[in-house]
Design a protein around this motif. Structure first.
Motif, PDB file in Angstrom:
ATOM      1  N   ASN A 104      93.783  36.798  41.377  1.00 20.74           N
ATOM      2  CA  ASN A 104      93.581  35.731  40.550  1.00 20.74           C
ATOM      3  C   ASN A 104      92.085  35.184  40.588  1.00 20.74           C
ATOM      4  O   ASN A 104      92.043  34.214  39.857  1.00 20.74           O
ATOM      5  CB  ASN A 104      94.446  34.623  41.228  1.00 20.74           C
ATOM      6  CG  ASN A 104      93.862  34.166  42.632  1.00 20.74           C
ATOM      7  OD1 ASN A 104      92.728  34.677  42.923  1.00 20.74           O
ATOM      8  ND2 ASN A 104      94.228  33.015  43.234  1.00 20.74           N
ATOM      9  N   LYS A 105      91.217  35.945  40.794  1.00 23.04           N
ATOM     10  CA  LYS A 105      89.932  35.809  40.585  1.00 23.04           C
ATOM     11  C   LYS A 105      88.819  36.866  40.812  1.00 23.04           C
ATOM     12  O   LYS A 105      89.174  37.460  41.846  1.00 23.04           O
ATOM     13  CB  LYS A 105      89.471  34.254  41.445  1.00 23.04           C
ATOM     14  CG  LYS A 105      87.976  33.845  40.987  1.00 23.04           C
ATOM     15  CD  LYS A 105      87.649  32.453  41.674  1.00 23.04           C
ATOM     16  CE  LYS A 105      87.821  32.454  43.318  1.00 23.04           C
ATOM     17  NZ  LYS A 105      87.395  31.158  43.749  1.00 23.04           N
ATOM     18  N   LEU A 106      87.904  36.838  40.213  1.00 23.38           N
ATOM     19  CA  LEU A 106      86.895  37.908  40.315  1.00 23.38           C
ATOM     20  C   LEU A 106      85.459  37.207  40.361  1.00 23.38           C
ATOM     21  O   LEU A 106      85.123  36.578  39.258  1.00 23.38           O
ATOM     22  CB  LEU A 106      86.743  39.176  39.287  1.00 23.38           C
ATOM     23  CG  LEU A 106      87.740  40.312  39.608  1.00 23.38           C
ATOM     24  CD1 LEU A 106      87.611  41.037  38.449  1.00 23.38           C
ATOM     25  CD2 LEU A 106      87.182  40.894  40.589  1.00 23.38           C
ATOM     26  N   ASP A 107      84.587  37.415  41.438  1.00 22.17           N
ATOM     27  CA  ASP A 107      83.188  36.794  41.401  1.00 22.17           C
ATOM     28  C   ASP A 107      82.163  37.702  41.574  1.00 22.17           C
ATOM     29  O   ASP A 107      82.320  38.662  42.579  1.00 22.17           O
ATOM     30  CB  ASP A 107      83.158  35.669  42.337  1.00 22.17           C
ATOM     31  CG  ASP A 107      84.275  34.407  41.983  1.00 22.17           C
ATOM     32  OD1 ASP A 107      83.766  33.863  41.198  1.00 22.17           O
ATOM     33  OD2 ASP A 107      85.291  34.496  42.513  1.00 22.17           O
TER      34      ASP A 107
ATOM     35  N   PRO B  13      94.078  37.254  32.503  1.00 21.36           N
ATOM     36  CA  PRO B  13      94.667  35.986  32.601  1.00 21.36           C
ATOM     37  C   PRO B  13      94.038  35.282  33.826  1.00 21.36           C
ATOM     38  O   PRO B  13      94.875  34.722  34.738  1.00 21.36           O
ATOM     39  CB  PRO B  13      96.175  36.534  32.799  1.00 21.36           C
ATOM     40  CG  PRO B  13      96.179  37.594  33.204  1.00 21.36           C
ATOM     41  CD  PRO B  13      95.070  38.309  32.711  1.00 21.36           C
ATOM     42  N   TYR B  14      92.995  35.372  34.504  1.00 21.75           N
ATOM     43  CA  TYR B  14      92.330  35.019  35.450  1.00 21.75           C
ATOM     44  C   TYR B  14      90.784  34.997  35.517  1.00 21.75           C
ATOM     45  O   TYR B  14      90.379  35.937  34.622  1.00 21.75           O
ATOM     46  CB  TYR B  14      92.788  35.954  36.814  1.00 21.75           C
ATOM     47  CG  TYR B  14      92.395  37.226  36.742  1.00 21.75           C
ATOM     48  CD1 TYR B  14      91.108  37.810  36.926  1.00 21.75           C
ATOM     49  CD2 TYR B  14      93.622  38.109  36.475  1.00 21.75           C
ATOM     50  CE1 TYR B  14      90.969  39.214  36.802  1.00 21.75           C
ATOM     51  CE2 TYR B  14      93.503  39.488  36.553  1.00 21.75           C
ATOM     52  CZ  TYR B  14      92.237  40.067  36.701  1.00 21.75           C
ATOM     53  OH  TYR B  14      92.115  41.260  36.385  1.00 21.75           O
ATOM     54  N   PRO B  15      90.139  34.007  35.830  1.00 17.33           N
ATOM     55  CA  PRO B  15      88.812  34.004  35.895  1.00 17.33           C
ATOM     56  C   PRO B  15      87.880  34.870  36.487  1.00 17.33           C
ATOM     57  O   PRO B  15      88.119  35.460  37.367  1.00 17.33           O
ATOM     58  CB  PRO B  15      88.274  32.666  36.580  1.00 17.33           C
ATOM     59  CG  PRO B  15      89.686  32.390  37.401  1.00 17.33           C
ATOM     60  CD  PRO B  15      90.819  33.029  36.878  1.00 17.33           C
ATOM     61  N   ILE B  16      86.839  35.444  35.718  1.00 21.69           N
ATOM     62  CA  ILE B  16      85.914  36.366  35.928  1.00 21.69           C
ATOM     63  C   ILE B  16      84.554  35.632  35.833  1.00 21.69           C
ATOM     64  O   ILE B  16      84.202  35.383  34.692  1.00 21.69           O
ATOM     65  CB  ILE B  16      85.935  37.733  35.076  1.00 21.69           C
ATOM     66  CG1 ILE B  16      87.474  38.397  35.423  1.00 21.69           C
ATOM     67  CG2 ILE B  16      85.004  38.663  35.665  1.00 21.69           C
ATOM     68  CD1 ILE B  16      87.640  39.628  34.658  1.00 21.69           C
ATOM     69  N   THR B  17      83.759  35.757  36.992  1.00 19.13           N
ATOM     70  CA  THR B  17      82.594  34.814  36.827  1.00 19.13           C
ATOM     71  C   THR B  17      81.328  35.903  37.003  1.00 19.13           C
ATOM     72  O   THR B  17      81.501  36.882  38.096  1.00 19.13           O
ATOM     73  CB  THR B  17      82.292  33.990  38.048  1.00 19.13           C
ATOM     74  OG1 THR B  17      83.500  32.885  37.545  1.00 19.13           O
ATOM     75  CG2 THR B  17      81.203  33.184  38.011  1.00 19.13           C
TER      76      THR B  17
END
Length: 498
Positions: A106-109, A347-351
Motif C-alpha cells: 500500500n506504499k513505496l518510499d 493504486p498506491y502512493p509511490i514517493t
C-alpha cells in the motif's frame, strides 16, 4: 524484517514476476523476495475463472521463450492450463520458497541517503530493498461500471474478474453487460446454462474467427523431443503476428482488408440483416482491442439469447431499464465491464527523490523511459509500464524485453555498488516526445473511445511500433542515459556511455 535490506523486491507472482525471478537467478542475483497479495501464484490467470476463460493469443506465443511448454493441450489454452504452467515454472526453478503470500502493498518510499526503497503493506509490515520490480500487471483490479441505480438492484451481481462458481444459472434470466474480450468468451457458455440471456451492448467490436484446435499428441511429442521445432513454430507465429501490425497499429490498405474480413465473418455467421447491422462496428479496426471468437455470433442467435443495443438508463431493484423505457426483469447480472486500468500509476502512493509522488507526476498521463524507468524514482522498474502495450503481438514477447532490461539495470546497480541509478529527465522527455509523435499516426488515436486513453485522450498505454522495434530498444541498456550515484559519494558521479 524491516532492518533487512534485500537486493531486490518483486511485487506480483504472475507471469511477469515469476519470469523476472527466473532471469535474476540466472544472472546471479540471489537475494530477492517475491510479494504476492493472494494465496497462490498466477496473476490474472488465477483471478479470471469465468466460464470459457482462455487466452486469445496462441499458447506457443503466449509463454516465455526461455520456459517452453511442449504439452499445451490446445492452440489457444484455457485459463486453468495457463495457471498450471505458471505453477510449474515456480516449481521447476525452486521459487516457491522465495514467495511471501498474502502480502499486499500500500506504499513505496525511497530513501535517497541510503538508496533503499521501503515497501509498506496493508498489514503494516515493512520490506526494504535496493531495487524494486513492480510486476503486478496492467490490469490487476476489476471495477464495477458507473451505472445509475447499481446499488438498488436486488438480484445477483457477478463480475467477470471475480466469478461466483456457486451460483446456479439453470432456469435463470441473466444479463451480460459488455461485449468485450471477456464477454465474447462468457456468453457462449452462459447460453448453454441459463434459461435466457440478454446481452447489453454499448459498442460492437471487430470480431475475427478463433482457429482453436486440439494440439496433436504427435506435435507435443515432437516439441518435447526436439525443442528446436517448438521454437520454429513460435517464430512462425511471432512473425505472422508482426505482419499484422501493418493493419492493426497503423491505418493502411491492410486495415481496410481487416474490416472486410470482419464483415465477412459477420455475414458468414449471422443470417439476420438487422442483427448484422447491430454487430457491425463504425470505427477503424485496431482502434479498440480486436476480439477473437468463432462461437460468439452463433451464441447471440440462440433462441434463448437476445442482443440489446439500447443504452442502459438505470438499474432498478428488478433488473435493467433501458432508454427506450423497457424494464428487463433479471435474476442475475454479469458485468463483463473490464478493469480499473491504472493509467496514472499503481493504486498506491509511490514517493521518490525529494518527496515527489508518482501520482502527481503522472496526473496528466504516465510517462517513463522505455516504459520501465521513471525519472525521479531510481532503482524502480515498471513491468508492463507506460506505452508498452502491444496491439498485434503477444504481451509476453514485450515482457521478455522488459525483464532483460530490468535485469541489466539491477545487475549494474549491484555490480557497481551504486546508491541509485536514475534515468535523466531530459532523456525521458525526448523519448516520450518521440513516442507521442508516433502515436498520432496510429489507429488507437483515430477517434474511438477505448481504455487505452485517459479521459483527456492521452495514450499512456500502447507502443506505436513493431514488437521487433520494442525488443531492440530493450536490449540496449545505455548507462549514459542515467544519473549514477555511488554509495560512498554524496554528489552524482559522472555518467559515461557503456
Amino acid at each position: 524484517m524491516a532492518d533487512r535490506v534485500y537486493d531486490t523486491l518483486i511485487v506480483g507472482a504472475g507471469f511477469t514476476g515469476i519470469g523476472t525471478a527466473i532471469k535474476l537467478t540466472q544472472a546471479g542475483v540471489d537475494d530477492f523476495v517475491i510479494l504476492e497479495r493472494e494465496d497462490r501464484v498466477g496473476g490474472t490467470w488465477r483471478d479470471n475463472t469465468y466460464p470459457g476463460a482462455a487466452c486469445d493469443v496462441p499458447s506457443l506465443l503466449y509463454s516465455f521463450s526461455f520456459v517452453k511448454n511442449p504439452n499445451w493441450s490446445r492452440a489457444y489454452s484455457p485459463a486453468g492450463e495457463i495457471c498450471d504452467h505458471i505453477e510449474a515454472m515456480v516449481d521447476t526453478f525452486d521459487l516457491r520458497r522465495r514467495i511471501q503470500f498474502g502480502v499486499e502493498v500500500n506504499k513505496l518510499d525511497f530513501d535517497e541517503q541510503e538508496g533503499v526503497w521501503t515497501l509498506t503493506t496493508t498489514a503494516h509490515k515493512r520490506f526494504r530493498a535496493r531495487t524494486v520490480v513492480l510486476s503486478s500487471g496492467p490490469l490487476p483490479d476489476h471495477k464495477w461500471p458507473d451505472i445509475r441505480g447499481l446499488d438498488t438492484y436486488e438480484g445477483h451481481k457477478i463480475h467477470s474478474a471475480h466469478w461466483d462458481h456457486d451460483y446456479d444459472f439453470a432456469g435463470k434470466r441473466v444479463a451480460v453487460i459488455g461485449t468485450g474480450a471477456s464477454a465474447v468468451q462468457i456468453i457462449p457458455e452462459l447460453v448453454k446454462r441459463a434459461d435466457f440471456v440478454k446481452v447489453f451492448q454499448r459498442t460492437p467490436g471487430w470480431v475475427l474467427p478463433r482457429l482453436d484446435v486440439s494440439m496433436p499428441a504427435a506435435a507435443q511429442e515432437l516439441f518435447a523431443k526436439v525443442p528446436a521445432t517448438q521454437e520454429l513454430a513460435r517464430q512462425v507465429l511471432y512473425w505472422g503476428h508482426e505482419v499484422t501490425a501493418t493493419a492493426m497499429v497503423w491505418d493502411t490498405p491492410l486495415t481496410s482488408l481487416v474490416a472486410r474480413l470482419g464483415k465477412a465473418h459477420i455475414r458468414s455467421q449471422v443470417s439476420d440483416p438487422w442483427l448484422r447491422r447491430q454487430l457491425t462496428p463504425d470505427f477503424t479496426p485496431g482502434c479498440k482491442r480486436m476480439l477473437i471468437s468463432s462461437d460468439y455470433y452463433p451464441a447471440l442467435q440462440r433462441d434463448n439469447c437476445k442482443l440489446i443495443d439500447w443504452p442502459i438508463a438505470t438499474m432498478s431493484p428488478a433488473g435493467i431499464r433501458t432508454s427506450d423505457g423497457v424494464e428487463h426483469h433479471l435474476d442475475a447480472v454479469v458485468f463483463a465491464t473490464g478493469y480499473d486500468v491504472h493509467l496514472t500509476g499503481p493504486p498506491y502512493p509511490i514517493t521518490g527523490l525529494g518527496g515527489r509522488t508518482l501520482n502527481a507526476d503522472w496526473a496528466d498521463g504516465a510517462q517513463a523511459y522505455k516504459s520501465i524507468n521513471a525519472s525521479g524514482y531510481p532503482n524502480l522498474f515498471f513491468m508492463t509500464g507506460p506505452n508498452s502495450g502491444p496491439g498485434h503481438n503477444s504481451l509476453l514477447v514485450y515482457v521478455e524485453g522488459q525483464i532483460q532490461y530490468a535485469v541489466s539495470g539491477i545487475t549494474t546497480i549491484l555490480r557497481d555498488n551504486l546508491r541509485y541509478l536514475d534515468v535523466r529527465a531530459d532523456v525521458q522527455r525526448r523519448y516520450n516526445r518521440r513516442i507521442q509523435k508516433r502515436l498520432t499516426k496510429t489507429t488507437w488515436m483515430s477517434g474511438c473511445s477505448s481504455w487505452y486513453l485517459t479521459k483527456d485522450g492521452f495514450n499512456a498505454s500502447m507502443y506505436p511500433g513493431f514488437a521487433t522495434q520494442y525488443l531492440r530498444q530493450m536490449r540496449d541498456f545505455r548507462f549514459g542515459d542515467y544519473q549514477a550515484v555511488a554509495r560512498e559519494a554524496a554528489a552524482p558521479a559522472v555518467s559515461s556511455t557503456a
